[in-house]
Design a protein around this motif. Structure first.
Motif, short mmCIF file in Angstrom:
data_model
loop_
_atom_site.label_atom_id
_atom_site.label_comp_id
_atom_site.label_asym_id
_atom_site.label_seq_id
_atom_site.Cartn_x
_atom_site.Cartn_y
_atom_site.Cartn_z
N ASP A 1 -7.25 -0.25 25.27
CA ASP A 1 -7.78 0.07 26.60
C ASP A 1 -6.68 0.04 27.66
N ASP A 2 -5.41 0.23 27.26
CA ASP A 2 -4.31 0.29 28.22
C ASP A 2 -4.53 1.43 29.21
N ALA A 3 -4.05 1.24 30.43
CA ALA A 3 -4.21 2.27 31.47
C ALA A 3 -3.56 3.59 31.06
N TYR B 1 -5.95 6.09 29.38
CA TYR B 1 -6.85 6.78 30.30
C TYR B 1 -6.09 7.78 31.16
N GLU B 2 -4.88 7.40 31.59
CA GLU B 2 -4.07 8.29 32.44
C GLU B 2 -3.71 9.56 31.68
#
Length: 272
Positions: free
Chosen positions: A54-56, A59-60
Protein backbone atom coordinates in the motif's frame (compact mmCIF):
# COMPACT_ATOMS: atom_id res chain seq x y z
CA UNK A 1 6.68 7.81 -32.19
CA UNK A 2 6.75 4.19 -33.24
CA UNK A 3 6.25 3.12 -36.84
CA UNK A 4 4.24 -0.10 -37.02
CA UNK A 5 4.04 -2.14 -40.26
CA UNK A 6 0.55 -1.95 -41.73
CA UNK A 7 -0.43 1.12 -39.72
CA UNK A 8 -0.28 4.30 -41.84
CA UNK A 9 1.27 7.41 -40.34
CA UNK A 10 2.82 5.67 -37.33
CA UNK A 11 1.34 5.42 -33.85
CA UNK A 12 1.93 7.19 -30.51
CA UNK A 13 4.85 6.05 -28.36
CA UNK A 14 3.46 3.88 -25.57
CA UNK A 15 4.40 4.37 -21.93
CA UNK A 16 4.96 1.14 -20.00
CA UNK A 17 5.44 0.65 -16.23
CA UNK A 18 6.17 -2.35 -14.05
CA UNK A 19 5.12 -2.22 -10.36
CA UNK A 20 6.91 -4.80 -8.22
CA UNK A 21 8.43 -5.39 -4.80
CA UNK A 22 11.82 -3.77 -4.21
CA UNK A 23 13.30 -7.14 -3.21
CA UNK A 24 13.13 -8.34 -6.83
CA UNK A 25 16.67 -8.40 -8.23
CA UNK A 26 17.79 -6.02 -10.98
CA UNK A 27 18.51 -8.97 -13.25
CA UNK A 28 15.17 -10.71 -12.61
CA UNK A 29 14.17 -12.44 -15.85
CA UNK A 30 10.59 -11.18 -15.85
CA UNK A 31 11.65 -7.61 -15.15
CA UNK A 32 14.26 -7.80 -17.90
CA UNK A 33 11.73 -9.28 -20.35
CA UNK A 34 9.25 -6.41 -19.90
CA UNK A 35 11.96 -3.74 -20.21
CA UNK A 36 13.43 -5.44 -23.30
CA UNK A 37 10.00 -5.74 -24.95
CA UNK A 38 9.33 -2.05 -24.32
CA UNK A 39 12.69 -1.07 -25.84
CA UNK A 40 12.18 -3.37 -28.83
CA UNK A 41 8.92 -1.66 -29.78
CA UNK A 42 10.06 1.88 -29.07
CA UNK A 43 8.08 2.29 -25.84
CA UNK A 44 9.16 4.18 -22.75
CA UNK A 45 9.66 2.04 -19.63
CA UNK A 46 9.53 2.94 -15.94
CA UNK A 47 10.51 0.63 -13.10
CA UNK A 48 8.31 1.15 -9.99
CA UNK A 49 9.60 -0.71 -6.91
CA UNK A 50 7.69 -0.62 -3.62
CA UNK A 51 8.43 -1.77 -0.07
CA UNK A 52 4.84 -2.33 1.06
CA UNK A 53 1.81 -3.18 -1.06
CA UNK A 54 0.00 0.00 0.00
CA UNK A 55 2.97 2.34 -0.59
CA UNK A 56 2.04 5.75 -1.99
CA UNK A 57 4.18 5.09 -5.10
CA UNK A 58 1.79 2.28 -6.13
CA UNK A 59 -1.24 4.60 -6.07
CA UNK A 60 0.71 7.46 -7.70
CA UNK A 61 1.74 5.20 -10.59
CA UNK A 62 -1.85 4.10 -11.17
CA UNK A 63 -2.85 7.79 -11.34
CA UNK A 64 -0.33 8.53 -14.11
CA UNK A 65 -1.06 8.28 -17.84
CA UNK A 66 0.65 4.95 -18.55
CA UNK A 67 -0.66 2.94 -21.48
CA UNK A 68 0.29 -0.45 -20.01
CA UNK A 69 1.04 -1.19 -16.34
CA UNK A 70 2.31 -4.63 -15.38
CA UNK A 71 2.07 -5.29 -11.65
CA UNK A 72 3.12 -8.02 -9.24
CA UNK A 73 1.42 -7.18 -5.95
CA UNK A 74 0.73 -10.08 -3.61
CA UNK A 75 -1.48 -8.38 -1.02
CA UNK A 76 -4.41 -6.29 -2.30
CA UNK A 77 -6.60 -4.24 -0.01
CA UNK A 78 -10.05 -3.13 -1.16
CA UNK A 79 -8.92 0.44 -1.98
CA UNK A 80 -6.09 -0.80 -4.21
CA UNK A 81 -8.28 -3.41 -5.88
CA UNK A 82 -10.91 -0.76 -6.69
CA UNK A 83 -8.22 1.45 -8.22
CA UNK A 84 -6.92 -1.41 -10.36
CA UNK A 85 -10.45 -2.19 -11.54
CA UNK A 86 -10.92 1.41 -12.65
CA UNK A 87 -7.81 1.05 -14.83
CA UNK A 88 -8.52 -2.50 -15.98
CA UNK A 89 -7.96 -1.61 -19.67
CA UNK A 90 -4.35 -0.62 -18.93
CA UNK A 91 -3.19 -2.99 -16.17
CA UNK A 92 -1.88 -6.57 -16.41
CA UNK A 93 -1.55 -8.76 -13.30
CA UNK A 94 1.44 -11.07 -13.03
CA UNK A 95 0.62 -14.46 -11.49
CA UNK A 96 -2.46 -13.46 -9.47
CA UNK A 97 -5.68 -14.29 -11.30
CA UNK A 98 -7.91 -11.20 -11.14
CA UNK A 99 -9.92 -11.94 -14.27
CA UNK A 100 -13.10 -12.15 -12.21
CA UNK A 101 -12.65 -8.38 -11.74
CA UNK A 102 -12.06 -7.78 -15.46
CA UNK A 103 -8.28 -7.48 -15.05
CA UNK A 104 -6.17 -9.41 -17.55
CA UNK A 105 -3.33 -11.52 -16.23
CA UNK A 106 -0.47 -13.89 -16.82
CA UNK A 107 -1.11 -17.04 -14.79
CA UNK A 108 1.74 -18.30 -12.65
CA UNK A 109 0.85 -21.37 -10.61
CA UNK A 110 -1.12 -24.37 -11.90
CA UNK A 111 -2.20 -27.75 -10.56
CA UNK A 112 -0.07 -29.73 -13.01
CA UNK A 113 3.14 -28.03 -11.87
CA UNK A 114 2.26 -28.58 -8.20
CA UNK A 115 1.52 -32.24 -8.98
CA UNK A 116 5.04 -32.66 -10.41
CA UNK A 117 6.38 -31.02 -7.25
CA UNK A 118 4.41 -33.40 -5.01
CA UNK A 119 5.67 -36.40 -6.99
CA UNK A 120 9.23 -35.16 -6.57
CA UNK A 121 8.90 -34.69 -2.80
CA UNK A 122 7.01 -37.96 -2.34
CA UNK A 123 9.77 -39.89 -4.11
CA UNK A 124 12.23 -38.32 -1.67
CA UNK A 125 10.25 -39.77 1.23
CA UNK A 126 8.46 -36.57 2.25
CA UNK A 127 4.96 -37.22 3.62
CA UNK A 128 4.23 -34.18 5.79
CA UNK A 129 4.44 -31.43 3.17
CA UNK A 130 3.42 -28.07 4.61
CA UNK A 131 2.07 -24.97 2.84
CA UNK A 132 2.74 -21.39 4.01
CA UNK A 133 0.81 -18.62 2.21
CA UNK A 134 -2.66 -17.24 1.57
CA UNK A 135 -5.41 -19.26 3.25
CA UNK A 136 -8.28 -16.80 3.67
CA UNK A 137 -8.62 -13.68 1.53
CA UNK A 138 -12.12 -12.27 1.12
CA UNK A 139 -10.89 -9.22 -0.80
CA UNK A 140 -9.10 -11.29 -3.44
CA UNK A 141 -10.18 -14.96 -3.44
CA UNK A 142 -8.06 -15.55 -6.57
CA UNK A 143 -4.97 -15.21 -4.39
CA UNK A 144 -5.82 -18.60 -2.90
CA UNK A 145 -5.10 -20.42 -6.18
CA UNK A 146 -1.76 -21.71 -4.83
CA UNK A 147 -3.48 -23.22 -1.78
CA UNK A 148 -6.12 -24.74 -4.07
CA UNK A 149 -3.46 -26.33 -6.31
CA UNK A 150 -1.54 -27.57 -3.24
CA UNK A 151 -4.67 -29.13 -1.70
CA UNK A 152 -5.69 -31.02 -4.83
CA UNK A 153 -2.16 -32.29 -5.48
CA UNK A 154 -1.57 -33.29 -1.84
CA UNK A 155 -4.75 -35.33 -1.63
CA UNK A 156 -3.55 -37.56 -4.46
CA UNK A 157 -1.01 -38.99 -2.00
CA UNK A 158 -2.14 -38.35 1.56
CA UNK A 159 -5.11 -37.20 3.63
CA UNK A 160 -4.64 -33.46 4.10
CA UNK A 161 -3.68 -32.41 7.63
CA UNK A 162 -4.72 -28.77 8.18
CA UNK A 163 -1.98 -28.45 10.83
CA UNK A 164 0.39 -28.38 7.85
CA UNK A 165 -1.33 -25.29 6.40
CA UNK A 166 -0.26 -21.91 7.79
CA UNK A 167 -1.78 -18.53 6.92
CA UNK A 168 0.85 -15.97 5.95
CA UNK A 169 0.40 -12.52 4.42
CA UNK A 170 2.97 -12.24 1.56
CA UNK A 171 4.76 -9.20 2.96
CA UNK A 172 8.39 -9.22 4.19
CA UNK A 173 8.47 -9.55 7.97
CA UNK A 174 5.54 -11.97 8.08
CA UNK A 175 7.35 -15.12 6.95
CA UNK A 176 9.44 -15.69 10.07
CA UNK A 177 6.58 -15.43 12.60
CA UNK A 178 4.34 -17.58 10.38
CA UNK A 179 7.03 -20.27 10.24
CA UNK A 180 7.27 -20.22 14.04
CA UNK A 181 3.49 -20.69 14.25
CA UNK A 182 3.63 -23.57 11.79
CA UNK A 183 6.36 -25.33 13.78
CA UNK A 184 4.37 -24.99 17.01
CA UNK A 185 1.56 -27.16 15.63
CA UNK A 186 3.40 -29.54 13.28
CA UNK A 187 6.81 -30.83 12.19
CA UNK A 188 6.82 -30.86 8.37
CA UNK A 189 9.42 -32.71 6.34
CA UNK A 190 9.01 -30.32 3.36
CA UNK A 191 7.69 -26.77 3.00
CA UNK A 192 5.97 -25.04 0.05
CA UNK A 193 6.04 -21.25 0.28
CA UNK A 194 3.45 -19.15 -1.57
CA UNK A 195 5.69 -16.06 -1.88
CA UNK A 196 9.41 -16.39 -2.63
CA UNK A 197 10.06 -12.97 -1.08
CA UNK A 198 9.59 -14.58 2.35
CA UNK A 199 12.05 -17.43 1.85
CA UNK A 200 15.15 -15.73 3.39
CA UNK A 201 13.40 -15.13 6.73
CA UNK A 202 11.78 -18.58 6.65
CA UNK A 203 15.17 -20.16 6.00
CA UNK A 204 16.63 -18.19 8.93
CA UNK A 205 14.03 -19.70 11.30
CA UNK A 206 14.67 -23.23 10.00
CA UNK A 207 18.44 -22.82 10.37
CA UNK A 208 18.06 -21.46 13.89
CA UNK A 209 16.07 -24.55 14.83
CA UNK A 210 18.51 -26.80 12.91
CA UNK A 211 15.70 -28.08 10.70
CA UNK A 212 16.91 -29.28 7.30
CA UNK A 213 13.99 -29.88 4.91
CA UNK A 214 13.27 -29.17 1.22
CA UNK A 215 11.89 -25.65 0.65
CA UNK A 216 9.96 -24.86 -2.54
CA UNK A 217 9.03 -21.37 -3.76
CA UNK A 218 6.02 -20.67 -5.98
CA UNK A 219 6.92 -17.41 -7.74
CA UNK A 220 10.18 -18.23 -9.50
CA UNK A 221 11.83 -15.20 -7.83
CA UNK A 222 15.00 -16.95 -6.67
CA UNK A 223 16.51 -15.38 -3.51
CA UNK A 224 20.08 -14.08 -3.63
CA UNK A 225 21.05 -16.73 -1.06
CA UNK A 226 18.54 -19.60 -1.44
CA UNK A 227 18.30 -22.43 1.10
CA UNK A 228 20.58 -25.43 0.56
CA UNK A 229 17.66 -27.64 -0.53
CA UNK A 230 15.64 -25.19 -2.64
CA UNK A 231 13.40 -25.75 -5.70
CA UNK A 232 10.92 -23.54 -7.54
CA UNK A 233 7.61 -23.57 -9.35
CA UNK A 234 7.78 -20.79 -11.92
CA UNK A 235 6.24 -19.42 -15.07
CA UNK A 236 8.10 -19.79 -18.41
CA UNK A 237 9.62 -16.31 -18.37
CA UNK A 238 10.99 -16.23 -21.91
CA UNK A 239 7.54 -17.11 -23.22
CA UNK A 240 6.05 -14.48 -20.89
CA UNK A 241 8.42 -11.89 -22.33
CA UNK A 242 7.59 -12.85 -25.93
CA UNK A 243 3.86 -12.71 -25.25
CA UNK A 244 4.22 -9.39 -23.40
CA UNK A 245 5.90 -7.93 -26.50
CA UNK A 246 3.10 -9.21 -28.71
CA UNK A 247 0.50 -7.70 -26.36
CA UNK A 248 2.24 -4.33 -26.50
CA UNK A 249 2.31 -4.42 -30.31
CA UNK A 250 -1.35 -5.41 -30.40
CA UNK A 251 -2.19 -2.49 -28.11
CA UNK A 252 -0.34 -0.16 -30.51
CA UNK A 253 -2.25 -1.47 -33.52
CA UNK A 254 -5.64 -1.53 -31.81
CA UNK A 255 -5.89 1.27 -29.23
CA UNK A 256 -8.57 0.54 -26.66
CA UNK A 257 -8.99 -3.06 -27.79
CA UNK A 258 -9.34 -5.84 -25.23
CA UNK A 259 -6.35 -8.16 -24.95
CA UNK A 260 -8.00 -10.76 -22.72
CA UNK A 261 -6.60 -13.51 -20.53
CA UNK A 262 -3.43 -15.41 -21.42
CA UNK A 263 -2.72 -18.42 -19.18
CA UNK A 264 0.85 -19.72 -19.30
CA UNK A 265 1.46 -22.98 -17.47
CA UNK A 266 4.00 -22.89 -14.66
CA UNK A 267 6.69 -25.55 -14.48
CA UNK A 268 8.40 -27.24 -11.55
CA UNK A 269 12.19 -26.76 -11.42
CA UNK A 270 13.61 -29.33 -8.96
CA UNK A 271 16.90 -28.85 -7.16
CA UNK A 272 19.83 -30.10 -9.26
Amino acid sequence: RLGVPGVPGGTPRLQVAYIHHSAIALNDKWRSAIAAAARKYGCSYQDVPFCYCDDAVVYETLDKEFDVIFFQISALNQLLLDKLRRRKEQVVSLFTDLTRFGIRCFDGINIEAISHLMNFLHRRGCRRIAFLGYVNNLVNPAAQQKLYAYTLAYQKFEQLDMNLVQECWPIPGHGGPATEQLLKKSRPDALIVGSDLLIPEIDAVLRKRKIRIPVVGCDGVVPREPPDDYSTVQAPRRECGRLAAELLLKAVRNPGGKIGRHPLAAVFQPKN
